[in-house]
Scaffold this active site. Structure first.
Site, PDB file in Angstrom:
ATOM      1  N   ALA A   3     -17.264  33.066  91.851  1.00 21.67           N
ATOM      2  CA  ALA A   3     -18.211  33.966  93.039  1.00 21.67           C
ATOM      3  C   ALA A   3     -17.413  34.640  93.950  1.00 21.67           C
ATOM      4  O   ALA A   3     -18.011  35.712  94.621  1.00 21.67           O
ATOM      5  CB  ALA A   3     -19.387  33.531  93.045  1.00 21.67           C
ATOM      6  N   GLY A  45     -12.340  28.779  88.526  1.00 17.46           N
ATOM      7  CA  GLY A  45     -13.585  27.729  89.051  1.00 17.46           C
ATOM      8  C   GLY A  45     -14.782  28.812  89.274  1.00 17.46           C
ATOM      9  O   GLY A  45     -14.684  29.702  89.472  1.00 17.46           O
ATOM     10  N   CYS A  46     -16.128  28.313  89.028  1.00 19.45           N
ATOM     11  CA  CYS A  46     -17.017  29.076  89.124  1.00 19.45           C
ATOM     12  C   CYS A  46     -17.358  29.219  90.685  1.00 19.45           C
ATOM     13  O   CYS A  46     -17.664  30.394  90.633  1.00 19.45           O
ATOM     14  CB  CYS A  46     -17.988  27.861  88.556  1.00 19.45           C
ATOM     15  SG  CYS A  46     -18.493  26.129  89.331  1.00 19.45           S
ATOM     16  N   PHE A  47     -16.857  28.448  91.559  1.00 19.73           N
ATOM     17  CA  PHE A  47     -17.021  28.977  93.027  1.00 19.73           C
ATOM     18  C   PHE A  47     -16.524  29.945  93.008  1.00 19.73           C
ATOM     19  O   PHE A  47     -16.326  30.751  93.859  1.00 19.73           O
ATOM     20  CB  PHE A  47     -17.262  27.617  93.809  1.00 19.73           C
ATOM     21  CG  PHE A  47     -18.807  27.049  94.434  1.00 19.73           C
ATOM     22  CD1 PHE A  47     -20.301  27.322  94.654  1.00 19.73           C
ATOM     23  CD2 PHE A  47     -18.428  25.949  93.607  1.00 19.73           C
ATOM     24  CE1 PHE A  47     -20.577  26.329  94.535  1.00 19.73           C
ATOM     25  CE2 PHE A  47     -19.216  24.931  94.047  1.00 19.73           C
ATOM     26  CZ  PHE A  47     -20.854  25.134  94.280  1.00 19.73           C
TER      27      PHE A  47
END
Length: 344
Positions: free
Chosen positions: A152, A147-149
Protein backbone atom coordinates in the site's frame (compact mmCIF):
# COMPACT_ATOMS: atom_id res chain seq x y z
CA UNK A 1 -1.84 -26.66 -16.93
CA UNK A 2 0.50 -25.29 -14.27
CA UNK A 3 0.52 -27.38 -11.08
CA UNK A 4 1.14 -25.67 -7.74
CA UNK A 5 1.38 -26.47 -4.06
CA UNK A 6 0.49 -24.26 -1.09
CA UNK A 7 2.39 -24.46 2.20
CA UNK A 8 0.68 -23.15 5.32
CA UNK A 9 -2.61 -24.36 3.94
CA UNK A 10 -4.76 -23.74 7.00
CA UNK A 11 -4.00 -20.00 7.29
CA UNK A 12 -5.85 -17.00 5.91
CA UNK A 13 -3.29 -16.34 3.18
CA UNK A 14 -3.55 -19.89 1.88
CA UNK A 15 -7.33 -19.83 1.90
CA UNK A 16 -7.27 -16.67 -0.21
CA UNK A 17 -4.85 -18.36 -2.61
CA UNK A 18 -7.29 -21.26 -2.92
CA UNK A 19 -10.25 -18.93 -3.48
CA UNK A 20 -8.48 -16.97 -6.19
CA UNK A 21 -6.75 -19.90 -7.89
CA UNK A 22 -10.11 -21.63 -8.13
CA UNK A 23 -10.94 -18.95 -10.76
CA UNK A 24 -7.60 -19.32 -12.59
CA UNK A 25 -7.84 -21.08 -15.93
CA UNK A 26 -4.11 -21.83 -16.21
CA UNK A 27 -3.40 -23.23 -12.74
CA UNK A 28 -4.31 -26.41 -10.87
CA UNK A 29 -3.75 -26.84 -7.12
CA UNK A 30 -2.02 -30.19 -6.60
CA UNK A 31 -1.05 -29.98 -2.92
CA UNK A 32 -2.22 -28.15 0.20
CA UNK A 33 0.40 -28.60 2.90
CA UNK A 34 -0.29 -28.14 6.60
CA UNK A 35 1.82 -29.82 9.27
CA UNK A 36 -0.69 -29.17 12.06
CA UNK A 37 -3.69 -30.53 10.12
CA UNK A 38 -2.11 -33.26 8.00
CA UNK A 39 -4.60 -35.96 7.03
CA UNK A 40 -7.67 -33.80 7.64
CA UNK A 41 -10.11 -32.73 4.95
CA UNK A 42 -9.93 -29.03 4.29
CA UNK A 43 -13.71 -28.74 4.73
CA UNK A 44 -13.29 -29.53 8.43
CA UNK A 45 -11.45 -26.26 8.92
CA UNK A 46 -13.16 -24.28 6.17
CA UNK A 47 -16.65 -25.65 5.43
CA UNK A 48 -17.23 -22.95 2.79
CA UNK A 49 -14.82 -24.86 0.52
CA UNK A 50 -16.50 -28.26 0.78
CA UNK A 51 -17.94 -28.30 -2.75
CA UNK A 52 -14.92 -26.77 -4.47
CA UNK A 53 -11.77 -28.22 -2.88
CA UNK A 54 -11.46 -31.98 -2.41
CA UNK A 55 -7.79 -32.12 -1.44
CA UNK A 56 -6.76 -33.12 2.08
CA UNK A 57 -4.08 -31.34 4.07
CA UNK A 58 -0.75 -33.16 3.76
CA UNK A 59 2.71 -32.85 5.30
CA UNK A 60 5.37 -31.21 3.15
CA UNK A 61 7.90 -33.83 2.07
CA UNK A 62 10.10 -32.02 -0.43
CA UNK A 63 11.56 -35.21 -1.89
CA UNK A 64 8.12 -36.33 -3.05
CA UNK A 65 6.78 -33.01 -4.32
CA UNK A 66 6.17 -32.98 -8.06
CA UNK A 67 4.78 -29.66 -9.28
CA UNK A 68 5.86 -26.47 -11.06
CA UNK A 69 5.67 -23.93 -8.24
CA UNK A 70 5.11 -23.76 -4.49
CA UNK A 71 3.56 -20.87 -2.57
CA UNK A 72 4.68 -20.38 1.02
CA UNK A 73 1.78 -18.76 2.90
CA UNK A 74 3.54 -19.22 6.22
CA UNK A 75 4.91 -17.09 9.04
CA UNK A 76 8.56 -16.12 8.80
CA UNK A 77 11.26 -18.66 9.65
CA UNK A 78 9.65 -21.48 7.65
CA UNK A 79 10.30 -21.13 3.92
CA UNK A 80 14.05 -20.60 4.25
CA UNK A 81 14.40 -24.19 5.50
CA UNK A 82 12.94 -25.65 2.28
CA UNK A 83 14.02 -23.29 -0.47
CA UNK A 84 17.31 -24.95 -1.42
CA UNK A 85 15.74 -28.38 -1.87
CA UNK A 86 12.84 -27.05 -3.94
CA UNK A 87 15.03 -24.92 -6.20
CA UNK A 88 17.42 -27.84 -6.68
CA UNK A 89 14.46 -29.82 -8.00
CA UNK A 90 13.54 -27.01 -10.43
CA UNK A 91 10.43 -26.06 -8.48
CA UNK A 92 9.87 -22.31 -8.42
CA UNK A 93 8.81 -20.57 -5.21
CA UNK A 94 6.69 -17.54 -4.37
CA UNK A 95 7.21 -16.73 -0.71
CA UNK A 96 4.51 -14.68 1.03
CA UNK A 97 6.49 -14.52 4.27
CA UNK A 98 9.34 -12.15 5.08
CA UNK A 99 12.20 -14.63 4.85
CA UNK A 100 13.58 -13.34 1.54
CA UNK A 101 12.43 -9.72 1.42
CA UNK A 102 15.34 -8.18 3.32
CA UNK A 103 18.71 -8.48 1.55
CA UNK A 104 20.82 -7.46 4.53
CA UNK A 105 21.00 -10.40 6.99
CA UNK A 106 21.88 -8.16 9.94
CA UNK A 107 18.83 -5.99 9.33
CA UNK A 108 16.65 -9.10 9.03
CA UNK A 109 17.95 -10.45 12.33
CA UNK A 110 17.42 -7.09 14.04
CA UNK A 111 13.76 -6.81 13.02
CA UNK A 112 12.73 -10.46 12.87
CA UNK A 113 14.80 -11.77 15.77
CA UNK A 114 15.69 -14.89 13.80
CA UNK A 115 18.61 -16.29 11.85
CA UNK A 116 18.41 -15.07 8.24
CA UNK A 117 18.35 -17.26 5.16
CA UNK A 118 21.61 -18.02 3.39
CA UNK A 119 22.97 -14.98 1.55
CA UNK A 120 23.03 -16.92 -1.73
CA UNK A 121 19.25 -17.17 -1.68
CA UNK A 122 18.73 -13.66 -0.37
CA UNK A 123 20.69 -12.41 -3.38
CA UNK A 124 18.77 -14.71 -5.71
CA UNK A 125 15.32 -13.71 -4.53
CA UNK A 126 13.36 -11.20 -6.60
CA UNK A 127 11.44 -8.71 -4.43
CA UNK A 128 8.44 -8.32 -6.70
CA UNK A 129 6.12 -5.40 -6.19
CA UNK A 130 4.00 -6.65 -9.05
CA UNK A 131 3.33 -3.37 -10.85
CA UNK A 132 7.05 -2.68 -11.22
CA UNK A 133 8.74 -6.07 -11.07
CA UNK A 134 10.80 -7.75 -13.76
CA UNK A 135 10.25 -11.47 -13.45
CA UNK A 136 10.24 -14.14 -16.12
CA UNK A 137 10.13 -17.89 -16.32
CA UNK A 138 13.69 -18.31 -17.60
CA UNK A 139 15.61 -16.33 -15.00
CA UNK A 140 13.37 -16.05 -11.91
CA UNK A 141 13.12 -18.98 -9.51
CA UNK A 142 12.38 -17.33 -6.17
CA UNK A 143 9.97 -14.43 -5.67
CA UNK A 144 9.71 -12.57 -2.37
CA UNK A 145 6.13 -11.32 -2.31
CA UNK A 146 5.89 -7.87 -0.65
CA UNK A 147 4.20 -7.38 2.70
CA UNK A 148 0.79 -5.75 3.01
CA UNK A 149 1.85 -2.40 4.50
CA UNK A 150 4.76 -2.01 2.03
CA UNK A 151 2.46 -2.75 -0.91
CA UNK A 152 0.00 0.00 0.00
CA UNK A 153 2.84 2.40 0.86
CA UNK A 154 5.20 1.80 -2.05
CA UNK A 155 2.50 2.02 -4.70
CA UNK A 156 1.48 5.38 -3.22
CA UNK A 157 5.04 6.76 -3.09
CA UNK A 158 6.39 5.38 -6.37
CA UNK A 159 5.29 8.22 -8.72
CA UNK A 160 6.59 10.92 -6.39
CA UNK A 161 9.91 9.38 -5.50
CA UNK A 162 10.84 8.21 -9.00
CA UNK A 163 10.15 11.73 -10.31
CA UNK A 164 12.25 13.28 -7.52
CA UNK A 165 9.38 15.35 -6.19
CA UNK A 166 9.71 14.75 -2.46
CA UNK A 167 12.13 15.39 0.37
CA UNK A 168 13.65 12.04 1.32
CA UNK A 169 14.16 13.08 4.95
CA UNK A 170 10.51 13.57 5.82
CA UNK A 171 8.28 10.62 4.88
CA UNK A 172 5.58 9.86 7.45
CA UNK A 173 3.38 6.78 7.04
CA UNK A 174 0.29 6.43 9.23
CA UNK A 175 -1.23 3.00 8.60
CA UNK A 176 -4.36 1.19 9.81
CA UNK A 177 -5.00 -2.54 9.44
CA UNK A 178 -7.71 -5.07 10.19
CA UNK A 179 -7.07 -8.03 12.49
CA UNK A 180 -6.70 -10.67 9.75
CA UNK A 181 -3.20 -9.33 9.14
CA UNK A 182 -2.16 -11.07 12.36
CA UNK A 183 -3.10 -14.47 10.94
CA UNK A 184 -5.35 -17.17 12.38
CA UNK A 185 -3.29 -18.06 15.45
CA UNK A 186 -4.69 -16.99 18.81
CA UNK A 187 -3.14 -14.02 20.59
CA UNK A 188 -4.38 -11.55 23.16
CA UNK A 189 -4.12 -8.43 21.03
CA UNK A 190 -6.63 -9.76 18.46
CA UNK A 191 -9.03 -11.23 21.03
CA UNK A 192 -12.53 -9.81 20.49
CA UNK A 193 -12.58 -8.19 23.91
CA UNK A 194 -9.27 -6.45 23.19
CA UNK A 195 -9.84 -5.21 19.65
CA UNK A 196 -13.57 -4.42 19.65
CA UNK A 197 -14.38 -0.72 20.16
CA UNK A 198 -10.67 -0.07 20.41
CA UNK A 199 -7.86 1.49 18.37
CA UNK A 200 -4.21 0.92 19.13
CA UNK A 201 -0.78 1.75 17.75
CA UNK A 202 1.72 -1.09 17.92
CA UNK A 203 5.36 -2.00 17.23
CA UNK A 204 6.44 1.64 16.93
CA UNK A 205 9.95 1.73 15.50
CA UNK A 206 10.23 -2.05 15.36
CA UNK A 207 7.70 -3.27 12.80
CA UNK A 208 9.09 -5.82 10.32
CA UNK A 209 7.83 -3.83 7.35
CA UNK A 210 9.95 -0.75 8.11
CA UNK A 211 13.20 -2.11 6.60
CA UNK A 212 11.26 -3.51 3.65
CA UNK A 213 9.86 -0.08 2.78
CA UNK A 214 13.21 1.61 3.33
CA UNK A 215 15.11 -0.96 1.26
CA UNK A 216 12.85 -0.56 -1.78
CA UNK A 217 12.80 3.24 -1.64
CA UNK A 218 16.58 3.33 -1.19
CA UNK A 219 17.06 1.11 -4.25
CA UNK A 220 14.82 3.38 -6.33
CA UNK A 221 16.70 6.52 -5.34
CA UNK A 222 20.23 5.11 -4.90
CA UNK A 223 20.31 6.73 -1.47
CA UNK A 224 19.73 5.78 2.15
CA UNK A 225 16.08 6.54 2.90
CA UNK A 226 14.51 6.32 6.34
CA UNK A 227 10.79 6.59 7.04
CA UNK A 228 8.58 7.19 10.05
CA UNK A 229 6.05 4.37 10.13
CA UNK A 230 3.26 3.88 12.66
CA UNK A 231 0.85 0.93 12.27
CA UNK A 232 -2.52 0.82 14.05
CA UNK A 233 -4.88 -2.07 14.69
CA UNK A 234 -8.54 -1.28 14.09
CA UNK A 235 -11.67 -3.34 14.81
CA UNK A 236 -12.38 -4.76 11.36
CA UNK A 237 -11.46 -8.03 9.70
CA UNK A 238 -9.79 -6.98 6.43
CA UNK A 239 -8.26 -3.93 4.88
CA UNK A 240 -5.38 -1.48 5.10
CA UNK A 241 -5.51 2.29 4.84
CA UNK A 242 -2.27 4.25 4.73
CA UNK A 243 -2.08 8.02 4.96
CA UNK A 244 1.32 9.24 3.83
CA UNK A 245 2.68 12.74 4.44
CA UNK A 246 5.58 14.12 2.40
CA UNK A 247 7.29 17.45 1.80
CA UNK A 248 7.45 18.37 -1.87
CA UNK A 249 10.82 19.37 -3.26
CA UNK A 250 9.39 21.86 -5.76
CA UNK A 251 6.29 23.96 -6.28
CA UNK A 252 3.69 21.81 -7.99
CA UNK A 253 -0.08 21.93 -8.14
CA UNK A 254 -2.69 19.46 -7.03
CA UNK A 255 -3.67 19.00 -10.67
CA UNK A 256 -0.07 18.28 -11.73
CA UNK A 257 0.45 15.57 -9.12
CA UNK A 258 -2.91 14.00 -9.89
CA UNK A 259 -2.08 13.82 -13.60
CA UNK A 260 1.31 12.33 -12.75
CA UNK A 261 -0.33 9.52 -10.79
CA UNK A 262 -2.83 8.89 -13.57
CA UNK A 263 -0.08 8.70 -16.19
CA UNK A 264 2.11 6.48 -14.01
CA UNK A 265 -0.64 3.92 -13.50
CA UNK A 266 -2.57 4.21 -16.76
CA UNK A 267 -1.48 0.73 -17.90
CA UNK A 268 -1.56 -0.92 -14.44
CA UNK A 269 -4.90 -2.73 -14.16
CA UNK A 270 -4.97 -3.05 -10.37
CA UNK A 271 -4.12 0.52 -9.33
CA UNK A 272 -7.02 2.97 -9.49
CA UNK A 273 -6.44 6.69 -9.03
CA UNK A 274 -9.41 8.58 -7.59
CA UNK A 275 -10.66 11.88 -8.93
CA UNK A 276 -9.33 15.06 -7.36
CA UNK A 277 -10.92 15.62 -3.96
CA UNK A 278 -11.93 11.95 -3.69
CA UNK A 279 -10.31 9.59 -1.19
CA UNK A 280 -10.74 5.80 -1.03
CA UNK A 281 -12.14 3.68 1.78
CA UNK A 282 -11.15 0.12 2.65
CA UNK A 283 -14.63 -1.22 1.92
CA UNK A 284 -14.23 -0.14 -1.70
CA UNK A 285 -11.47 -2.70 -2.37
CA UNK A 286 -12.71 -5.52 -0.12
CA UNK A 287 -12.02 -8.97 -1.58
CA UNK A 288 -10.25 -7.54 -4.63
CA UNK A 289 -6.71 -7.09 -5.91
CA UNK A 290 -7.13 -3.34 -6.32
CA UNK A 291 -5.09 -0.60 -4.72
CA UNK A 292 -7.05 2.67 -4.72
CA UNK A 293 -5.17 5.94 -4.26
CA UNK A 294 -6.30 9.48 -3.54
CA UNK A 295 -4.01 12.54 -3.60
CA UNK A 296 -4.12 15.96 -1.95
CA UNK A 297 -1.51 18.68 -2.41
CA UNK A 298 -1.36 21.51 0.10
CA UNK A 299 0.01 24.10 -2.31
CA UNK A 300 0.41 26.75 0.39
CA UNK A 301 2.60 24.53 2.59
CA UNK A 302 4.19 22.57 -0.27
CA UNK A 303 3.15 19.22 1.17
CA UNK A 304 1.33 16.21 -0.26
CA UNK A 305 -0.94 13.69 1.43
CA UNK A 306 -1.54 10.36 -0.27
CA UNK A 307 -4.24 7.93 0.86
CA UNK A 308 -3.86 4.34 -0.28
CA UNK A 309 -6.17 1.38 0.47
CA UNK A 310 -5.89 -2.36 -0.20
CA UNK A 311 -7.35 -5.61 1.03
CA UNK A 312 -4.45 -6.92 3.11
CA UNK A 313 -5.20 -10.58 2.26
CA UNK A 314 -5.53 -10.02 -1.48
CA UNK A 315 -3.41 -7.18 -2.91
CA UNK A 316 -1.38 -7.30 0.30
CA UNK A 317 -0.70 -11.03 0.07
CA UNK A 318 -2.34 -13.76 -2.04
CA UNK A 319 -3.68 -11.62 -4.87
CA UNK A 320 -0.32 -10.05 -5.50
CA UNK A 321 1.30 -13.49 -5.30
CA UNK A 322 -0.97 -14.68 -8.12
CA UNK A 323 -0.32 -11.45 -10.04
CA UNK A 324 3.38 -12.28 -9.72
CA UNK A 325 2.73 -15.84 -10.91
CA UNK A 326 0.91 -14.44 -13.94
CA UNK A 327 3.85 -12.19 -14.79
CA UNK A 328 6.34 -14.99 -14.18
CA UNK A 329 4.68 -17.32 -16.69
CA UNK A 330 3.46 -14.72 -19.17
CA UNK A 331 -0.24 -15.17 -18.40
CA UNK A 332 -2.67 -12.25 -18.56
CA UNK A 333 -1.91 -10.14 -15.50
CA UNK A 334 -5.51 -10.23 -14.29
CA UNK A 335 -6.03 -13.99 -14.79
CA UNK A 336 -7.78 -15.34 -11.69
CA UNK A 337 -7.93 -11.84 -10.21
CA UNK A 338 -10.59 -10.09 -12.26
CA UNK A 339 -13.02 -9.89 -9.34
CA UNK A 340 -15.06 -6.89 -8.31
CA UNK A 341 -14.80 -5.73 -4.69
CA UNK A 342 -17.47 -6.98 -2.27
CA UNK A 343 -19.70 -4.10 -1.23
CA UNK A 344 -21.09 -3.17 1.24
Amino acid sequence: MLEVGIVGGSGYGAIELIRLLNQHRQVSIKYIFSHSKAGEDIKNSYPHLQDNVKLPFTTLDVENVECDLVFFATPSNVSKHFIAQLLDRNIKVIDLSGDFRIKNPQVYKSYYGEKPAEQTYLNQSNYSLAEWSHVNQKTTNLIANPGCFPTATLLALYPLITNELINHDHIIIDAKTGVSGAGRSLSQNVHYGEVNENLSAYKLGSHKHIPEIEQYLSELTHSNIKVTFTPHLIPMTRGILTTIYVDLSSDVSNQYIHQLFEKTYEDKPFVRIRQLGEFPKTKEVLGSNYCDIGIYVDEERNKAIIVSVIDNLVKGASGQAIQNLNKLYGFKENEGLDLLPVYP
